[in-house]
Write an enzyme that holds these catalytic residues in place. Structure first.
Site, mmCIF file in Angstrom:
data_model
loop_
_atom_site.group_PDB
_atom_site.id
_atom_site.type_symbol
_atom_site.label_atom_id
_atom_site.label_comp_id
_atom_site.label_asym_id
_atom_site.label_seq_id
_atom_site.Cartn_x
_atom_site.Cartn_y
_atom_site.Cartn_z
ATOM 1 N N HIS A 185 0.824 -1.215 0.000
ATOM 2 C CA HIS A 185 0.000 0.000 0.000
ATOM 3 C C HIS A 185 0.851 1.254 0.000
ATOM 4 O O HIS A 185 0.519 2.248 -0.638
ATOM 5 C CB HIS A 185 -0.906 0.031 1.226
ATOM 6 C CG HIS A 185 -2.134 -0.775 1.040
ATOM 7 N ND1 HIS A 185 -2.889 -0.686 -0.104
ATOM 8 C CD2 HIS A 185 -2.724 -1.690 1.815
ATOM 9 C CE1 HIS A 185 -3.906 -1.515 0.010
ATOM 10 N NE2 HIS A 185 -3.831 -2.150 1.159
ATOM 11 N N ARG A 292 -10.116 -2.245 -16.692
ATOM 12 C CA ARG A 292 -9.949 -3.705 -16.756
ATOM 13 C C ARG A 292 -10.694 -4.332 -15.577
ATOM 14 O O ARG A 292 -10.123 -4.521 -14.513
ATOM 15 C CB ARG A 292 -8.469 -4.069 -16.682
ATOM 16 C CG ARG A 292 -7.642 -3.682 -17.913
ATOM 17 C CD ARG A 292 -6.175 -4.012 -17.670
ATOM 18 N NE ARG A 292 -5.399 -4.149 -18.881
ATOM 19 C CZ ARG A 292 -4.593 -3.201 -19.371
ATOM 20 N NH1 ARG A 292 -4.476 -2.041 -18.758
ATOM 21 N NH2 ARG A 292 -3.895 -3.417 -20.472
ATOM 22 N N GLU A 427 -8.113 -7.304 -30.848
ATOM 23 C CA GLU A 427 -6.803 -7.746 -30.341
ATOM 24 C C GLU A 427 -6.432 -9.124 -30.884
ATOM 25 O O GLU A 427 -5.443 -9.709 -30.473
ATOM 26 C CB GLU A 427 -6.775 -7.712 -28.817
ATOM 27 C CG GLU A 427 -7.954 -8.364 -28.128
ATOM 28 C CD GLU A 427 -7.959 -8.156 -26.606
ATOM 29 O OE1 GLU A 427 -6.934 -7.770 -26.027
ATOM 30 O OE2 GLU A 427 -9.019 -8.416 -26.006
ATOM 31 N N ASP A 451 -2.182 -7.657 -27.019
ATOM 32 C CA ASP A 451 -2.482 -8.992 -27.529
ATOM 33 C C ASP A 451 -2.349 -9.067 -29.043
ATOM 34 O O ASP A 451 -1.906 -10.078 -29.577
ATOM 35 C CB ASP A 451 -3.902 -9.408 -27.108
ATOM 36 C CG ASP A 451 -3.903 -9.951 -25.690
ATOM 37 O OD1 ASP A 451 -3.070 -10.829 -25.397
ATOM 38 O OD2 ASP A 451 -4.708 -9.488 -24.873
ATOM 39 N N CYS A 498 -6.011 0.957 -26.803
ATOM 40 C CA CYS A 498 -5.812 0.949 -25.348
ATOM 41 C C CYS A 498 -4.661 0.057 -24.925
ATOM 42 O O CYS A 498 -4.434 -0.153 -23.741
ATOM 43 C CB CYS A 498 -7.097 0.570 -24.621
ATOM 44 S SG CYS A 498 -7.681 -1.076 -25.039
HETATM 45 C C1 PEP Z 1 -4.404 -5.337 -24.967
HETATM 46 O O1 PEP Z 1 -4.394 -6.548 -25.220
HETATM 47 O O2 PEP Z 1 -3.786 -4.484 -25.625
HETATM 48 C C2 PEP Z 1 -5.160 -4.840 -23.803
HETATM 49 C C3 PEP Z 1 -5.300 -3.548 -23.589
HETATM 50 O O3 PEP Z 1 -5.689 -5.764 -22.960
HETATM 51 P P1 PEP Z 1 -4.841 -6.517 -21.824
HETATM 52 O O4 PEP Z 1 -3.471 -5.902 -21.790
HETATM 53 O O5 PEP Z 1 -5.597 -6.328 -20.571
HETATM 54 O O6 PEP Z 1 -4.858 -7.916 -22.340
HETATM 55 MG MG MG Z 2 -5.788 -7.873 -24.284
#
Ligand code: PEP
Ligand code: MG
Length: 571
Positions: A185, A292, A427, A451, A498
């Protein structure tokens, strides 16, 4: 004494220089005070202490920031934990005084947590000890916490989570602890407050006294005791540069991310827990491009129920103050394990029952989440996003599940968002290649490059030996992104990114040039990307991206882009 450098874990970035303030913590109650008389009286004292600490935590919660509020909420739950009460009462029944019974019980629970494999749960041992310490202090009629009177670097064995709450942040220059790891923390709070911190510095307490000058380098994970005059001079220069950079970031946080030739992109923040939303907004995020939600499900022993999820999503929407919050449905599996779901071990978890595939098999989990999301949607601007879509059927099945949840809420007369925006992550290469079909059935796309890169290049995103082959600027990846942007725009839909690529200046420049409408990243990356967007004309970024698409290797792409980044950095 001569200058000495101690090493630890870099927990929160930045540099601090100032006098030491040693935090002793609160001395444990002497055993003598625990020789109890009447067990009934000790039990009453314990119950009164529980009520007093709960009132105290509730009061602190009222004035705390969202992250601290969450921690304090967790402490209040621990305070009410029947297991704690049973252990304390058993101690009292054996003849212990309330103080000793509390110490014994919390130590026992903390030792149990400290022995677990999960690093997150291990760190929670500190929370249990903190609750115990507060109880003992309340039994002795003492107060707890940091009480700084002048600016100082706090050095402690380990700061209890609630020590830092209620402290005057302007006086807290830096933090050094002997114990603790990067997910403690202390580390989490220091990061969200922007206070440089180094944790896990063995033996530091033996080497410092109150008032000694010390420097905390939260980037390098180093602590300099009694720095020599030349070192102080160097550090002061760095401090000036740091102050200037922070002032500039602050001043720019409200500026639109618009290129000199008028192309506007939306800069958004990624979040794991509702508390992150506030940190993103503080840094000028115009939206939350990815929450997330699976993090709500991790580091615990059972899934959060509909009410708990509803509260968390509603909190995120409220903290966003009317900005769009894209909440992604559960992306469990792959590298994100949730032991209590009892999922079978898979040969290839990244290609297995992950995300939507798991949700389709577990409608109990999925419907609970979708209901909670839709209910929370009345508190702000909700967008729902489905991860790991690889076929049109995935999308249709996910939308049908959302409609099922909506219809059930409507039938029960429960207030909910009627028509939140619905998007999907792109992704998986198959989704990128059929994006023109998918685009007709969504409101937006968000490209998950983390991904997409691993599936396109067949490189495990976490493989320690393959980092060199994990190339977000590989032309194959750029071509897929180009395809997705064209498909989205062709259907009149917006498209964001993202994945980590959006927060990396090289990646952000390419994405800008490829025509992406939104870039969502971890909040500390926002200032640099904002500066980049404001410095490079869209025409130039676009030409660069076209050239990059024609390259044959990632190295060629990087050689093309680097000079532009260097020009921007040189101002
Ligand atoms: C991604 O795959 O780019 C993504 C944002 O999701 P995560 O990193 O949570 O798999
Ligand atoms: Mg992902």
């Amino acid at each position: 004494m001569a200058e000495r450098v101690l090493r630890g874990v870099a927990a929160a970035a930045g540099l601090a220089l100032g006098p030491v303030w040693v935090h002793q913590g609160d001395a444990p109650a002497p055993a003598a005070s625990s020789a109890a008389g009447d067990p009934g009286a000790e039990r009453r004292r314990f119950q009164e202490a529980v009520a007093a600490v709960d009132r105290d935590l509730e009061r602190l919660q009222a004035g705390a920031d969202p992250q601290a509020r969450e921690i304090l909420g967790a402490h209040r739950l621990m305070l009410a934990d029947p297991e704690l009460h049973n252990l304390v009462e058993a101690g009292i029944a054996r003849g212990l005084g309330a103080e000793a019974a509390v110490q014994e019980a919390t130590e026992q629970l903390a030792a149990l947590l400290a022995g677990l494999d999960d690093p997150y749960l291990r760190e929670r041992a500190a929370d249990v000890r903190d609750v115990g310490r507060r109880l003992v202090a309340a039994l002795a009629g003492r107060a707890v916490g940091l009480r700084l009177e002048a600016p100082a670097v706090v050095v402690a064995r380990d700061l209890a989570p609630t020590d830092t709450i209620g402290v005057d942040r302007r006086l807290l220059l830096g933090i050094v602890t002997e114990q603790g790891g990067p997910t403690s923390h202390t580390a989490i709070l220091a990061r969200s407050w922007g206070i440089p911190a180094v944790v896990g510095v063995p033996g530091v307490l033996e080497q410092v006294q109150d008032g000694m000058t010390v420097a905390v380098d939260g980037d390098a994970g180093a602590v300099v005791l009694e720095p020599a005059p030349e070192t102080v001079q160097r550090l002061e220069e760095r401090l000036r540069a740091q102050a200037e950079a922070r002032a500039r970031e602050q001043a720019e946080a409200g500026l639109p991310a618009e290129t000199p030739d008028g192309r506007r992109v939306e800069l958004a923040g990624n979040a794991k827990v509702p508390g992150d939303v506030a940190a993103a907004v503080e840094r000028g995020a115009e939206a939350i491009g990815l929450l997330r939600s699976e993090f709500l499900f991790m580091g615990r022993s059972a899934p959060p129920d509909e009410e708990e999820q509803y509260q968390a999503y509603a909190e995120a929407l409220r903290l966003a103050g009317g900005r769009r919050v894209i909440i992604r449905t559960l992306d469990i599996g792959g590298d994100k394990g949730v032991p209590y779901l009892g999922l079978p071990r898979e040969e290839n978890p990244f290609l297995g029952v992950r995300a939507l595939r798991l949700c389709f098999r577990r409608p109990d989990l999925f419907q609970t989440q979708l209901r909670a999301l839709l209910r929370a949607g009345v508190h702000g601007r909700l967008a729902v996003m489905f991860p790991m879509v690889s076929t049109l059927d995935d999308l249709r099945q996910a939308r049908a599940a959302l409609e099922e949840a909506r219809a059930a809420l409507a039938a029960a007369g429960i207030p909910h968002a009627l028509a939140p925006e619905v998007g999907i992550m792109i992704e998986v290469p198959s989704a990128a290649l059929i994006a023109h079909h998918l685009a007709r059935e969504v409101d937006f796309f968000s490209i998950g490059t983390n991904d997409l890169v691993q599936y396109t290049l067949a490189v495990d995103r976490g493989h320690p030996e393959l980092t060199g082959l994990y190339q977000p600027s590989h032309p194959a990846v750029l071509r897929l992104i180009d395809e997705v942007v064209r498909a989205a725009h062709g259907a009149g839909k917006w498209v964001g990114v993202c994945g980590e690529m959006a927060g990396d200046p090289l990646g952000a420049l390419l994405l800008l040039g490829l025509g992406v409408d939104e870039l969502s990243m971890s909040p500390p990356a926002l200032p640099a990307v904002r500066r980049l967007v404001r410095a490079v004309p869209f025409r130039e970024a676009e030409a660069l991206a076209r050239q990059a698409l024609a390259c044959s290797t990632a190295a060629e792409v990087e050689a093309l882009v680097r000079p532009v980044l260097e020009r921007v950095a040189a101002g």
